[in-house]
Motif scaffolding. Structure first.
Motif, mmCIF file in Angstrom:
data_model
loop_
_atom_site.group_PDB
_atom_site.id
_atom_site.type_symbol
_atom_site.label_atom_id
_atom_site.label_comp_id
_atom_site.label_asym_id
_atom_site.label_seq_id
_atom_site.Cartn_x
_atom_site.Cartn_y
_atom_site.Cartn_z
ATOM 1 N N THR A 165 0.829 -1.205 0.000
ATOM 2 C CA THR A 165 0.000 0.000 0.000
ATOM 3 C C THR A 165 0.863 1.254 0.000
ATOM 4 O O THR A 165 0.592 2.210 -0.737
ATOM 5 N N GLU A 166 1.909 1.268 0.812
ATOM 6 C CA GLU A 166 2.790 2.435 0.866
ATOM 7 C C GLU A 166 3.537 2.627 -0.462
ATOM 8 O O GLU A 166 3.752 3.754 -0.898
ATOM 9 N N TRP A 167 3.934 1.526 -1.086
ATOM 10 C CA TRP A 167 4.604 1.605 -2.390
ATOM 11 C C TRP A 167 3.703 2.263 -3.427
ATOM 12 O O TRP A 167 4.135 3.112 -4.204
ATOM 13 N N ILE A 168 2.429 1.911 -3.418
ATOM 14 C CA ILE A 168 1.483 2.500 -4.362
ATOM 15 C C ILE A 168 1.300 3.988 -4.089
ATOM 16 O O ILE A 168 1.290 4.814 -5.013
ATOM 17 N N LYS A 169 1.170 4.366 -2.818
ATOM 18 C CA LYS A 169 0.966 5.770 -2.472
ATOM 19 C C LYS A 169 2.168 6.630 -2.854
ATOM 20 O O LYS A 169 2.011 7.805 -3.197
ATOM 21 N N GLU A 170 3.358 6.051 -2.776
ATOM 22 C CA GLU A 170 4.553 6.792 -3.183
ATOM 23 C C GLU A 170 4.568 7.046 -4.684
ATOM 24 O O GLU A 170 5.039 8.088 -5.153
ATOM 25 N N LYS A 171 4.032 6.132 -5.444
ATOM 26 C CA LYS A 171 4.025 6.266 -6.895
ATOM 27 C C LYS A 171 2.860 7.109 -7.396
ATOM 28 O O LYS A 171 2.965 7.778 -8.424
ATOM 29 N N SER A 172 1.731 7.081 -6.700
ATOM 30 C CA SER A 172 0.504 7.682 -7.219
ATOM 31 C C SER A 172 -0.147 8.612 -6.203
ATOM 32 O O SER A 172 -0.619 8.159 -5.157
ATOM 33 N N ASP A 173 -0.198 9.899 -6.532
ATOM 34 C CA ASP A 173 -0.936 10.843 -5.689
ATOM 35 C C ASP A 173 -2.423 10.512 -5.693
ATOM 36 O O ASP A 173 -3.128 10.710 -4.696
ATOM 37 N N PHE A 174 -2.903 10.049 -6.831
ATOM 38 C CA PHE A 174 -4.312 9.672 -6.942
ATOM 39 C C PHE A 174 -4.675 8.612 -5.900
ATOM 40 O O PHE A 174 -5.675 8.738 -5.188
ATOM 41 N N MET A 175 -3.848 7.573 -5.781
ATOM 42 C CA MET A 175 -4.144 6.516 -4.821
ATOM 43 C C MET A 175 -3.893 6.972 -3.384
ATOM 44 O O MET A 175 -4.559 6.500 -2.450
ATOM 45 N N ARG A 176 -2.973 7.892 -3.192
ATOM 46 C CA ARG A 176 -2.717 8.420 -1.850
ATOM 47 C C ARG A 176 -3.949 9.136 -1.315
ATOM 48 O O ARG A 176 -4.237 9.099 -0.105
ATOM 49 N N LEU A 177 -4.701 9.771 -2.195
ATOM 50 C CA LEU A 177 -5.885 10.530 -1.786
ATOM 51 C C LEU A 177 -7.178 9.779 -2.082
ATOM 52 O O LEU A 177 -8.270 10.329 -1.904
ATOM 53 N N ARG A 178 -7.068 8.556 -2.528
ATOM 54 C CA ARG A 178 -8.231 7.805 -2.995
ATOM 55 C C ARG A 178 -9.313 7.661 -1.933
ATOM 56 O O ARG A 178 -10.508 7.706 -2.237
ATOM 57 N N SER A 179 -8.936 7.491 -0.683
ATOM 58 C CA SER A 179 -9.925 7.264 0.369
ATOM 59 C C SER A 179 -10.856 8.451 0.558
ATOM 60 O O SER A 179 -11.943 8.307 1.118
ATOM 61 N N LYS A 180 -10.455 9.621 0.073
ATOM 62 C CA LYS A 180 -11.288 10.824 0.213
ATOM 63 C C LYS A 180 -12.135 11.095 -1.021
ATOM 64 O O LYS A 180 -12.997 11.979 -0.994
ATOM 65 N N THR A 181 -11.871 10.370 -2.109
ATOM 66 C CA THR A 181 -12.498 10.761 -3.373
ATOM 67 C C THR A 181 -13.182 9.618 -4.117
ATOM 68 O O THR A 181 -13.596 9.804 -5.255
ATOM 69 N N PHE A 182 -13.324 8.434 -3.493
ATOM 70 C CA PHE A 182 -13.794 7.311 -4.306
ATOM 71 C C PHE A 182 -15.294 7.351 -4.604
ATOM 72 O O PHE A 182 -15.773 6.628 -5.474
ATOM 73 N N ASN A 183 -16.056 8.195 -3.914
ATOM 74 C CA ASN A 183 -17.400 8.477 -4.399
ATOM 75 C C ASN A 183 -17.753 9.934 -4.118
ATOM 76 O O ASN A 183 -17.096 10.607 -3.333
ATOM 77 N N ARG A 184 -18.764 10.407 -4.782
ATOM 78 C CA ARG A 184 -19.085 11.823 -4.731
ATOM 79 C C ARG A 184 -19.440 12.278 -3.326
ATOM 80 O O ARG A 184 -19.018 13.354 -2.877
ATOM 81 N N GLU A 185 -20.235 11.482 -2.639
ATOM 82 C CA GLU A 185 -20.710 11.890 -1.321
ATOM 83 C C GLU A 185 -19.555 12.043 -0.332
ATOM 84 O O GLU A 185 -19.498 13.007 0.435
ATOM 85 N N LEU A 186 -18.628 11.107 -0.377
ATOM 86 C CA LEU A 186 -17.477 11.195 0.516
ATOM 87 C C LEU A 186 -16.592 12.379 0.143
ATOM 88 O O LEU A 186 -16.043 13.065 1.013
ATOM 89 N N HIS A 187 -16.441 12.627 -1.148
ATOM 90 C CA HIS A 187 -15.634 13.762 -1.599
ATOM 91 C C HIS A 187 -16.238 15.086 -1.129
ATOM 92 O O HIS A 187 -15.520 15.998 -0.728
ATOM 93 N N GLU A 188 -17.548 15.190 -1.171
ATOM 94 C CA GLU A 188 -18.202 16.423 -0.721
ATOM 95 C C GLU A 188 -17.984 16.643 0.768
ATOM 96 O O GLU A 188 -17.836 17.771 1.228
ATOM 97 N N ILE A 189 -17.968 15.554 1.544
ATOM 98 C CA ILE A 189 -17.808 15.677 2.988
ATOM 99 C C ILE A 189 -16.357 15.957 3.369
ATOM 100 O O ILE A 189 -16.070 16.836 4.186
ATOM 101 N N LYS A 190 -15.413 15.236 2.762
ATOM 102 C CA LYS A 190 -14.020 15.282 3.207
ATOM 103 C C LYS A 190 -13.134 16.171 2.352
ATOM 104 O O LYS A 190 -12.024 16.524 2.752
ATOM 105 N N GLY A 191 -13.594 16.541 1.152
ATOM 106 C CA GLY A 191 -12.706 17.255 0.250
ATOM 107 C C GLY A 191 -12.942 18.740 0.159
ATOM 108 O O GLY A 191 -12.265 19.430 -0.607
#
Length: 442
Positions: A165-191
């Motif tokens: 998991t850490e290896w992926i986050k180092e390579k990809s900013d998208f995956m590092r922030l994925r937990s906040k953006t994987f659906n619209r409702e969560l993105h509206e709350i956390k982003g």
């Protein structure tokens, strides 16, 4: 705002999407209007600056590409003018997204949407349970072989789980922030930057969605690894492989940012809540159907495999498992056939805007329309219970539902657990029903 739009129109920029750049201009000294004295000014400024830095140059390049005659003409001839319009609308949506709501009505609607999301998805064990089944969509997107390879590489022991998991986050900013953006409702709350987003609220929100975020990783991480290794095997450089893997996750699991949404989701957010994943399902099914030569038996077999992975396994697999874990003891084959038909029909209806609202009529889903409609429904239900003049279970549950919708308390899971405990206490369900709710009543 009106002046800014007028300026854009005067200089011809209105036909090209661009971010707001008022923060780059010096304040006019001769303005005699009163200064806006709310704290929203601070958060609006931060949002606009961050958004401009993120997207301004990209939008310039994207506009140049779409307006370039060879590209523009090719799209018009092959797909039609409607596709060009949709693409330009997307650029406009990206340019204006994530700006702090300006009117009190906008703020109220955003607040209500966020609280309905907290009430519906917060601490929901059934919602978390469904997340890993997104792997079937990844199999359609990148192939079962690559998904299985991703699972095998990421699996193994706990140390590999964390290091992968850490290896992926180092390579990809998208995956590092994925937990906040994987659906619209969560993105509206956390982003969203907000002056009212206190530390206590952040901790509360994190606790509501932590399990769902962790379970989503079971689908996201193997997909990303599988797509990355597939791209590397095709002799792509590392940067291209990372971009390919990021896009594979979006294409198979969906995303909550403006750039990831369908046009209907962007333009009608009140009517498209909880639709991100199903929109991806519908898109993958449409793409598979469009590319299939139905005169070729092998192509038809591949299409049927895709439909099973997209529409059948995710519909029936979780439903059967939940039914068994809740303690459903129906051994009648005919009744099981009816249940399977209901679950399948409900899932298929859930992929289509306008039809999904009726899915509860056949499958027992909890979805009750847009947030405002839910508040009205909850108010009506509470009013009926109060009119009866008796304090009973139904009155209490109606009050709890309305409280959850209005304040963001995770009442869907609370009510589900209460009913599950009651069914278990009466001998009608397994102990796990306390967590997952009772078996549905026929």
């Amino acid at each position: 705002d009106a002046a800014a739009v007028a300026d854009d129109m005067k200089r011809g920029a209105f036909t090209r999407a661009t971010t707001r750049r008022g923060h780059t201009k010096e304040r006019v000294e001769s303005v005699k209007r009163p200064v806006k004295k709310t704290l929203d000014v601070i958060t609006q400024h931060i949002s606009e600056v961050a958004h401009d830095l993120s997207w301004h140059e990209w939008l310039i390049d994207a506009n140049r590409l779409i307006d370039a005659k060879p590209i523009n003409n090719a799209i018009r001839e092959h797909y039609g003018t409607e596709v060009i319009r949709t693409m330009k609308d997307m650029l406009t949506a990206v340019a204006t997204a994530d700006i702090v709501p300006q009117t009190k009505i906008d703020q109220a609607m955003l607040y209500l949407r966020a609280n309905v999301s907290r009430s519906t998805m917060g601490l929901s064990l059934t919602t978390a349970f469904l997340q890993p089944f997104g792997l079937t969509q990844s199999m359609v997107r990148i192939g079962p072989k690559h998904v299985l390879r991703g699972m095998s590489r990421w699996g193994g022991d706990l140390a590999r789980f964390q290091s992968g998991t850490e290896w992926i986050k180092e390579k990809s900013d998208f995956m590092r922030l994925r937990s906040k953006t994987f659906n619209r409702e969560l993105h509206e709350i956390k982003g969203r930057v907000s002056h009212g987003n206190s530390q206590a609220r952040q901790i509360y929100d994190a606790s509501l969605f932590m399990l769902m975020q962790k379970m989503q990783m079971i689908a996201d991480v193997p997909t990303w690894i599988g797509a990355y290794e597939k791209a590397k095997a095709e002799n792509n450089d590392d940067e291209t492989a990372v971009a390919f893997a990021d896009q594979a996750v979006l294409d198979s699991q969906g995303g909550g940012q403006t750039k990831d949404m369908a046009e209907f989701q962007r333009k009608h957010p009140m009517l498209a809540m909880f639709y991100s994943y199903f929109n991806v399902t519908l898109n993958l099914a449409a793409e598979s159907t469009a590319k299939t030569d139905f005169k070729n038996p092998m192509a038809v077999a591949g299409w049927m495999s895709d439909m099973a992975l997209l529409m059948v396994i995710p519909a029936l697999g979780p439903a059967i498992l939940l039914e068994l874990m809740r303690g459903g003891d129906d051994d009648d084959a005919e009744e099981w056939a009816k249940k399977l038909a209901k679950w399948q029909a409900g899932y298929l209806m859930g992929t289509v805007i306008g039809v999904r609202e009726a899915s509860g009529l056949v499958s027992g889903f909890d979805y009750a329309g847009p947030p405002v409609g839910r508040v009205i429904a909850d108010l009506g239900s509470l009013g009926k219970q109060v009119a009866q003049g008796e304090i009973d279970e139904n009155l209490v549950l109606a009050s709890v539902r309305l409280m959850g919708t209005a304040t963001g308390i995770p009442t869907v899971q609370i009510i589900r657990s209460w009913r599950g405990w009651k069914a278990w206490d009466e001998g009608d369900a397994a102990p796990t029903a306390v967590l997952l709710g009772p078996p549905p009543k026929e």
